[in-house]
Design a protein around this motif. Structure first.
Motif, PDB file in Angstrom:
ATOM      1  N   LEU A 173      68.472  50.958  56.193  1.00 17.64           N
ATOM      2  CA  LEU A 173      67.488  50.134  56.895  1.00 17.64           C
ATOM      3  C   LEU A 173      66.399  50.952  57.572  1.00 17.64           C
ATOM      4  O   LEU A 173      65.325  50.418  57.878  1.00 17.64           O
ATOM      5  CB  LEU A 173      68.178  49.249  57.923  1.00 17.64           C
ATOM      6  CG  LEU A 173      69.139  48.197  57.363  1.00 17.64           C
ATOM      7  CD1 LEU A 173      69.739  47.395  58.496  1.00 17.64           C
ATOM      8  CD2 LEU A 173      68.438  47.281  56.378  1.00 17.64           C
ATOM      9  N   ILE A 174      66.655  52.221  57.840  1.00 19.73           N
ATOM     10  CA  ILE A 174      65.637  53.043  58.493  1.00 19.73           C
ATOM     11  C   ILE A 174      64.765  53.782  57.480  1.00 19.73           C
ATOM     12  O   ILE A 174      63.860  54.514  57.860  1.00 19.73           O
ATOM     13  CB  ILE A 174      66.279  54.043  59.481  1.00 19.73           C
ATOM     14  CG1 ILE A 174      67.247  54.993  58.778  1.00 19.73           C
ATOM     15  CG2 ILE A 174      66.996  53.295  60.602  1.00 19.73           C
ATOM     16  CD1 ILE A 174      67.856  56.049  59.692  1.00 19.73           C
ATOM     17  N   TYR A 178      62.093  50.060  53.417  1.00 24.94           N
ATOM     18  CA  TYR A 178      62.512  48.775  53.971  1.00 24.94           C
ATOM     19  C   TYR A 178      61.780  48.443  55.262  1.00 24.94           C
ATOM     20  O   TYR A 178      62.271  47.653  56.077  1.00 24.94           O
ATOM     21  CB  TYR A 178      64.026  48.791  54.191  1.00 24.94           C
ATOM     22  CG  TYR A 178      64.790  49.036  52.909  1.00 24.94           C
ATOM     23  CD1 TYR A 178      64.924  48.047  51.943  1.00 24.94           C
ATOM     24  CD2 TYR A 178      65.352  50.289  52.650  1.00 24.94           C
ATOM     25  CE1 TYR A 178      65.596  48.282  50.763  1.00 24.94           C
ATOM     26  CE2 TYR A 178      66.037  50.536  51.463  1.00 24.94           C
ATOM     27  CZ  TYR A 178      66.147  49.526  50.530  1.00 24.94           C
ATOM     28  OH  TYR A 178      66.813  49.760  49.347  1.00 24.94           O
ATOM     29  N   ALA A 179      60.608  49.012  55.453  1.00 19.20           N
ATOM     30  CA  ALA A 179      59.820  48.749  56.660  1.00 19.20           C
ATOM     31  C   ALA A 179      59.442  47.271  56.740  1.00 19.20           C
ATOM     32  O   ALA A 179      59.102  46.645  55.725  1.00 19.20           O
ATOM     33  CB  ALA A 179      58.569  49.615  56.672  1.00 19.20           C
ATOM     34  N   ASP A 180      59.534  46.716  57.954  1.00 15.99           N
ATOM     35  CA  ASP A 180      59.097  45.342  58.248  1.00 15.99           C
ATOM     36  C   ASP A 180      59.903  44.278  57.509  1.00 15.99           C
ATOM     37  O   ASP A 180      59.416  43.162  57.307  1.00 15.99           O
ATOM     38  CB  ASP A 180      57.606  45.165  57.917  1.00 15.99           C
ATOM     39  CG  ASP A 180      56.722  46.145  58.657  1.00 15.99           C
ATOM     40  OD1 ASP A 180      56.992  46.417  59.839  1.00 15.99           O
ATOM     41  OD2 ASP A 180      55.757  46.650  58.041  1.00 15.99           O
ATOM     42  N   LEU A 181      61.132  44.580  57.134  1.00 17.43           N
ATOM     43  CA  LEU A 181      61.936  43.632  56.363  1.00 17.43           C
ATOM     44  C   LEU A 181      63.097  43.026  57.146  1.00 17.43           C
ATOM     45  O   LEU A 181      63.674  42.036  56.695  1.00 17.43           O
ATOM     46  CB  LEU A 181      62.496  44.313  55.097  1.00 17.43           C
ATOM     47  CG  LEU A 181      61.489  44.878  54.101  1.00 17.43           C
ATOM     48  CD1 LEU A 181      62.220  45.356  52.854  1.00 17.43           C
ATOM     49  CD2 LEU A 181      60.411  43.868  53.748  1.00 17.43           C
ATOM     50  N   THR A 182      63.443  43.572  58.306  1.00 16.24           N
ATOM     51  CA  THR A 182      64.685  43.205  58.986  1.00 16.24           C
ATOM     52  C   THR A 182      64.422  42.401  60.252  1.00 16.24           C
ATOM     53  O   THR A 182      63.520  42.727  61.028  1.00 16.24           O
ATOM     54  CB  THR A 182      65.490  44.465  59.335  1.00 16.24           C
ATOM     55  OG1 THR A 182      65.756  45.202  58.140  1.00 16.24           O
ATOM     56  CG2 THR A 182      66.813  44.106  60.007  1.00 16.24           C
ATOM     57  N   VAL A 183      65.250  41.370  60.475  1.00 19.72           N
ATOM     58  CA  VAL A 183      65.231  40.612  61.724  1.00 19.72           C
ATOM     59  C   VAL A 183      66.667  40.489  62.234  1.00 19.72           C
ATOM     60  O   VAL A 183      67.591  40.186  61.479  1.00 19.72           O
ATOM     61  CB  VAL A 183      64.587  39.223  61.545  1.00 19.72           C
ATOM     62  CG1 VAL A 183      65.262  38.401  60.462  1.00 19.72           C
ATOM     63  CG2 VAL A 183      64.569  38.458  62.872  1.00 19.72           C
ATOM     64  N   LEU A 216      65.122  52.307  63.627  1.00 20.92           N
ATOM     65  CA  LEU A 216      64.987  50.964  63.070  1.00 20.92           C
ATOM     66  C   LEU A 216      63.813  50.232  63.712  1.00 20.92           C
ATOM     67  O   LEU A 216      63.046  49.540  63.019  1.00 20.92           O
ATOM     68  CB  LEU A 216      66.287  50.181  63.272  1.00 20.92           C
ATOM     69  CG  LEU A 216      66.335  48.785  62.645  1.00 20.92           C
ATOM     70  CD1 LEU A 216      66.185  48.867  61.131  1.00 20.92           C
ATOM     71  CD2 LEU A 216      67.634  48.069  63.018  1.00 20.92           C
ATOM     72  N   ALA A 217      63.667  50.371  65.028  1.00 24.88           N
ATOM     73  CA  ALA A 217      62.531  49.747  65.717  1.00 24.88           C
ATOM     74  C   ALA A 217      61.214  50.294  65.177  1.00 24.88           C
ATOM     75  O   ALA A 217      60.256  49.540  64.945  1.00 24.88           O
ATOM     76  CB  ALA A 217      62.641  49.975  67.222  1.00 24.88           C
ATOM     77  N   ASP A 218      61.147  51.607  64.962  1.00 21.12           N
ATOM     78  CA  ASP A 218      59.943  52.226  64.418  1.00 21.12           C
ATOM     79  C   ASP A 218      59.675  51.784  62.983  1.00 21.12           C
ATOM     80  O   ASP A 218      58.534  51.880  62.501  1.00 21.12           O
ATOM     81  CB  ASP A 218      60.059  53.754  64.469  1.00 21.12           C
ATOM     82  CG  ASP A 218      59.982  54.306  65.882  1.00 21.12           C
ATOM     83  OD1 ASP A 218      59.505  53.578  66.780  1.00 21.12           O
ATOM     84  OD2 ASP A 218      60.413  55.458  66.084  1.00 21.12           O
ATOM     85  N   THR A 358      68.137  47.698  75.231  1.00 20.09           N
ATOM     86  CA  THR A 358      66.854  47.102  75.644  1.00 20.09           C
ATOM     87  C   THR A 358      65.802  48.165  75.867  1.00 20.09           C
ATOM     88  O   THR A 358      64.641  48.038  75.424  1.00 20.09           O
ATOM     89  CB  THR A 358      67.045  46.263  76.910  1.00 20.09           C
ATOM     90  OG1 THR A 358      68.023  45.229  76.660  1.00 20.09           O
ATOM     91  CG2 THR A 358      65.732  45.608  77.341  1.00 20.09           C
ATOM     92  N   ALA A 359      66.189  49.244  76.531  1.00 17.68           N
ATOM     93  CA  ALA A 359      65.233  50.331  76.778  1.00 17.68           C
ATOM     94  C   ALA A 359      64.797  50.995  75.472  1.00 17.68           C
ATOM     95  O   ALA A 359      63.633  51.392  75.323  1.00 17.68           O
ATOM     96  CB  ALA A 359      65.860  51.366  77.709  1.00 17.68           C
ATOM     97  N   THR A 360      65.712  51.094  74.527  1.00 18.36           N
ATOM     98  CA  THR A 360      65.421  51.754  73.254  1.00 18.36           C
ATOM     99  C   THR A 360      64.577  50.894  72.324  1.00 18.36           C
ATOM    100  O   THR A 360      63.621  51.378  71.714  1.00 18.36           O
ATOM    101  CB  THR A 360      66.736  52.137  72.536  1.00 18.36           C
ATOM    102  OG1 THR A 360      67.488  53.009  73.370  1.00 18.36           O
ATOM    103  CG2 THR A 360      66.462  52.805  71.199  1.00 18.36           C
TER     104      THR A 360
END
Length: 363
Positions: A173-174, A178-183, A216-218, A358-360
Motif C-alpha cells: 500500500l505504500i 497505489y497512490a491515492d487508492l486507499t480509504v 501510507l499518509a504520504d 492521530t499525530a502521525t
C-alpha cells in the motif's frame, strides 16, 4: 451485481423471521448468589428491556417479536452510532445507563467499558465451548455474539480495468503505484478503524507501525469517521460512485458483491491484513430490569439468533457449530492467521496509540 453489506443493517428494522423461540435459559450472575434468571414465560418476567446497539444491528423479520411473545417482555431498541461512539456513550452515561443490555461492544473497545464499570457480569449457562473460549482476559462476564475479520478489501474489477495488480498486503500500500487508492476509518471513532490500527501494530511492532502509517499518509491515504462513508461514498466496489478501489471493511464483504450468476465476486478481502473482531452482549450495570436483561442476553446467544447472524449482520456467529451460508466458504473465509493484540495490552495502550496515530496521520 448484488451488493448487500453492513450498511443495509442500519436501515433494517429490528425484527425477525423464525417460529417462536424455545425458552431461553440462563445461569447465576457471577458473584450474585441466588440471582438465577427467571425462565421466559414466568410471571416475574415483565416490563420493558432497552437494547442499546451500534447502528449495524438487525435481525430477521419476526425473531424479536417471538422473544417478546415468549417472555412477556417489550424490547425497545436504541442505536447509538458506530461501536466506538457506542462505548463512549456507555462510559459517559454509566451513572444513568442508556438501557438494560448492550450489543456490539467489540474486543477492541470492550476493555475500556469494562474498566469503567459499565457492565454487570453475566453469562448464559449453556454456551457452546467455542463461544466461551472467545472471552478474553479482562472481559469475563460478557457474552460473545458474533465474530469476523476486519481487513482491507479491493475492487478487483477496478484493478482489472486499470491493468494493475491488486495489492497483496500491507507493504504494497505504500508503493507509489497505489497512490491515492486507499480509504480507511479513523481508529478514534470507528471500531474497524481501531482494529486495523491494532493489525498494523501487530504487523510492524512498536518500532515500525508509525513509520508505515506516515508513508501510507504520504501515499494519498483518505480517512473517514465511519465504515459506511468509507465503503459507500469512497469505495469504487460498492456500486455507488466511489473512486478508491482499496477500503477497510470485513472478510465477509465479498460474499455480498457476488455477480448475478453467483460465479464470482467483484471484490476480494486481503486476508493477510486481518484483525479478528469479536462482538459481545452484556447486561448494563444499573439496569432497571435485571431479570429481563439476562433473558435478552440469553436470547442473543440462542441458536435461533446465532443462525440468523450471517444473513443479517454479515458476521460469523460466535457459535462455531452453526451452519454457514454456502457461498461463505468460497467468498467469505476467515483469515488463517489474523493479527492479534491481547485485550490487557489494548486497555493499557489504547489512548496512547490513538494519540500517536492521530499525530502521525492527521497531524
Amino acid at each position: 451485481m448484488t451488493i448487500r453489506t453492513r450498511r443495509t443493517l442500519a436501515t433494517l428494522a429490528v425484527v425477525g423471521l423464525v417460529p417462536a423461540l424455545a425458552a431461553c435459559t440462563g445461569s447465576e450472575a457471577p458473584g450474585e448468589e441466588g440471582n438465577t434468571p427467571v425462565p421466559p414465560g414466568s410471571a416475574e418476567l415483565s416490563g420493558t428491556v432497552t437494547l442499546v446497539t451500534h447502528d449495524s444491528f438487525a435481525l430477521s423479520d419476526g425473531l424479536l417479536e417471538s422473544f417478546e411473545a415468549d417472555t412477556g417482555l417489550e424490547v425497545q431498541h436504541v442505536a447509538a452510532g458506530d461501536a466506538g461512539t457506542l462505548v463512549n456513550q456507555l462510559v459517559l452515561t454509566q451513572d444513568s445507563p442508556l438501557g438494560d443490555v448492550v450489543y456490539g461492544v467489540d474486543n477492541t473497545f470492550a476493555s475500556r467499558a469494562a474498566q469503567a464499570g459499565v457492565f454487570e457480569p453475566y453469562a448464559p449457562g449453556d454456551l457452546d465451548p467455542s463461544v466461551a473460549d472467545q472471552v478474553e482476559p479482562g472481559l469475563e462476564g460478557l457474552t460473545p455474539i458474533d465474530r469476523g475479520d476486519v481487513c482491507l478489501n479491493v475492487d478487483t474489477a477496478w484493478f482489472e480495468d486499470a491493468d494493475l495488480e491488486p495489492p497483496a498486503g500491507l507493504e504494497d500500500l505504500i508503493d507509489p503505484a497505489y497512490a491515492d487508492l486507499t480509504v480507511v476509518t479513523n481508529p478514534a471513532t470507528s471500531s474497524p478503524g481501531f482494529a486495523f490500527l491494532l493489525a498494523t501494530i501487530s504487523a510492524f511492532g512498536e518500532d515500525g507501525w508509525q513509520d508505515w502509517w506516515a508513508e501510507l499518509a504520504d501515499n494519498g491515504l483518505r480517512v473517514t469517521d465511519g465504515w459506511s462513508d468509507a465503503y459507500y461514498v469512497d469505495f469504487s466496489g460498492a456500486g455507488e460512485g466511489g473512486e478508491r478501489p482499496v477500503v477497510l471493511s470485513y472478510a465477509t464483504s465479498p460474499a455480498f458483491t457476488v455477480t448475478e450468476d453467483g460465479s464470482e465476486s467483484t471484490t476480494a478481502a486481503l486476508l493477510d491484513t486481518c484483525f479478528r473482531q469479536v462482538e459481545y452482549a452484556g447486561v448494563l450495570a444499573g439496569t432497571d430490569n435485571p431479570d429481563g436483561a439476562r433473558a435478552l442476553v440469553d436470547f442473543l446467544a440462542s441458536a435461533e439468533v446465532q443462525a440468523d447472524i450471517p444473513e443479517n449482520m454479515y458476521m460469523y456467529p460466535a457459535d462455531e457449530s452453526v451452519e454457514l451460508p454456502a457461498e461463505w466458504e468460497q467468498f467469505a473465509p476467515l483469515a488463517d492467521e489474523p493479527y492479534d493484540v491481547p485485550a490487557p495490552e489494548i486497555a493499557e495502550h489504547r489512548d496512547e496509540w490513538i494519540e500517536q496515530w492521530t499525530a502521525t496521520v492527521i497531524g
